[in-house]
Scaffold this motif. Structure first.
Motif, PDB file in Angstrom:
ATOM      1  N   ALA A 117      38.700  60.017  55.634  1.00 23.11           N
ATOM      2  CA  ALA A 117      39.293  59.379  54.465  1.00 23.11           C
ATOM      3  C   ALA A 117      38.597  59.809  53.182  1.00 23.11           C
ATOM      4  O   ALA A 117      39.237  59.998  52.140  1.00 23.11           O
ATOM      5  CB  ALA A 117      39.244  57.864  54.615  1.00 23.11           C
ATOM      6  N   SER A 142      38.704  54.759  49.783  1.00 23.04           N
ATOM      7  CA  SER A 142      39.360  54.149  50.937  1.00 23.04           C
ATOM      8  C   SER A 142      38.677  52.880  51.417  1.00 23.04           C
ATOM      9  O   SER A 142      38.978  52.400  52.505  1.00 23.04           O
ATOM     10  CB  SER A 142      39.449  55.156  52.093  1.00 23.04           C
ATOM     11  OG  SER A 142      40.310  56.220  51.763  1.00 23.04           O
ATOM     12  N   ALA A 173      48.790  54.810  51.944  1.00 19.59           N
ATOM     13  CA  ALA A 173      48.475  54.402  53.312  1.00 19.59           C
ATOM     14  C   ALA A 173      49.565  53.506  53.885  1.00 19.59           C
ATOM     15  O   ALA A 173      49.974  53.666  55.045  1.00 19.59           O
ATOM     16  CB  ALA A 173      47.125  53.687  53.340  1.00 19.59           C
ATOM     17  N   ASN A 199      42.744  52.828  56.376  1.00 14.90           N
ATOM     18  CA  ASN A 199      43.228  53.766  55.366  1.00 14.90           C
ATOM     19  C   ASN A 199      43.687  53.113  54.067  1.00 14.90           C
ATOM     20  O   ASN A 199      43.672  53.759  53.017  1.00 14.90           O
ATOM     21  CB  ASN A 199      44.402  54.576  55.944  1.00 14.90           C
ATOM     22  CG  ASN A 199      43.989  55.434  57.121  1.00 14.90           C
ATOM     23  OD1 ASN A 199      43.353  56.463  56.963  1.00 14.90           O
ATOM     24  ND2 ASN A 199      44.336  54.994  58.326  1.00 14.90           N
TER      25      ASN A 199
END
Length: 242
Positions: A117, A142, A173, A199
């Motif tokens: 991420a 993230s 996300a 996420n």
């Protein structure tokens, strides 16, 4: 007459000398965002937070209000981020038996997911010639806001750029997880919730709670563990590489 008009023009800015105006604007924009979100049938690409952000930006742009005055007043709301994050322990406790049953795949998945991420955003930004400040602002994009803001300050990033990155990350996300879930026919709310939490941080967690309490609990777990892992590992790796 001109003096009166000048005072009238400065009146909105004077209101924001008190935190009450900034807090009222923030809450009003958010409740409006929720109302409009429900009105347009809850699209994943347009969460209430995005609507609220656009409303606040429009008000500040139209009125003679300095962004620093708004930030200073709205900063009082930032004090609620920590308690709100801690309160997510309640759904985690409620789903503890299911979490215990899946602790091995969760622990195997999370470090890789949290690392990717941060890595892919840094790689893309670096390849486009982004400055050190931009990279430092994108690295914690993230994780949940309280942790992300602390990390950005520690790395030397911009809080404003980070907040924009958090918003875009959460929206992307939500859309990506739901789209892939439909494409791959994934209906397990535990898996969907965990993916949204890892996420999509707080935005993904809010969306997960709209799916079910199970999805919300696993999203809370994913968001919390991603934040803890990133808070420990990111500064170490950052100082080694930069």
């Amino acid at each position: 007459m001109s003096d009166a008009l000048a005072r009238l023009h400065r009146l909105p800015g004077l209101w924001f000398d008190s935190p009450v105006a900034a807090i009222a604007l923030t809450l009003g924009a958010y409740f409006f965002g929720i109302w409009l979100f429900k009105l347009i049938r809850r699209p994943s690409w347009c969460p209430p937070l995005l609507i609220a952000a656009l409303v606040i930006a429009g008000v500040i742009a139209l009125l003679p209000v300095d962004i620093e005055d708004y930030n200073r007043g709205a900063a009082w709301l930032m004090l609620l981020l920590g308690p709100a994050t801690v309160a997510l322990a309640v759904p985690l406790y409620q789903q503890l038996p299911q979490i215990r049953a899946l602790w091995k795949p969760i622990l195997l998945t999370l470090p890789l997911s949290a690392t990717l991420a941060a890595f892919y955003a840094l790689l893309i930004a670096w390849s486009l010639g982004a400055s050190h400040d931009v990279l430092a602002s994108l690295a914690p994009k993230s994780v949940t806001s309280p942790i992300a803001l602390s990390l950005a300050a520690q790395l030397g990033g911009s809080a404003a750029l980070l907040m924009g990155a958090l918003l875009v990350t959460g929206m992307t996300a939500i859309f990506g997880v739901e789209w892939l879930g439909r494409l791959l026919r994934i209906h397990d709310h535990r898996l969907l919730g965990l993916a949204l939490g890892i996420n999509g941080h707080a935005l993904g967690t809010v969306r997960a709670f709209e799916l079910s309490s199970v999805a919300g609990a696993f999203a809370s777990l994913g968001m919390s563990l991603t934040g803890a892992f990133t808070a420990v590992v990111l500064p170490l790796v950052w100082h080694l590489l930069f």
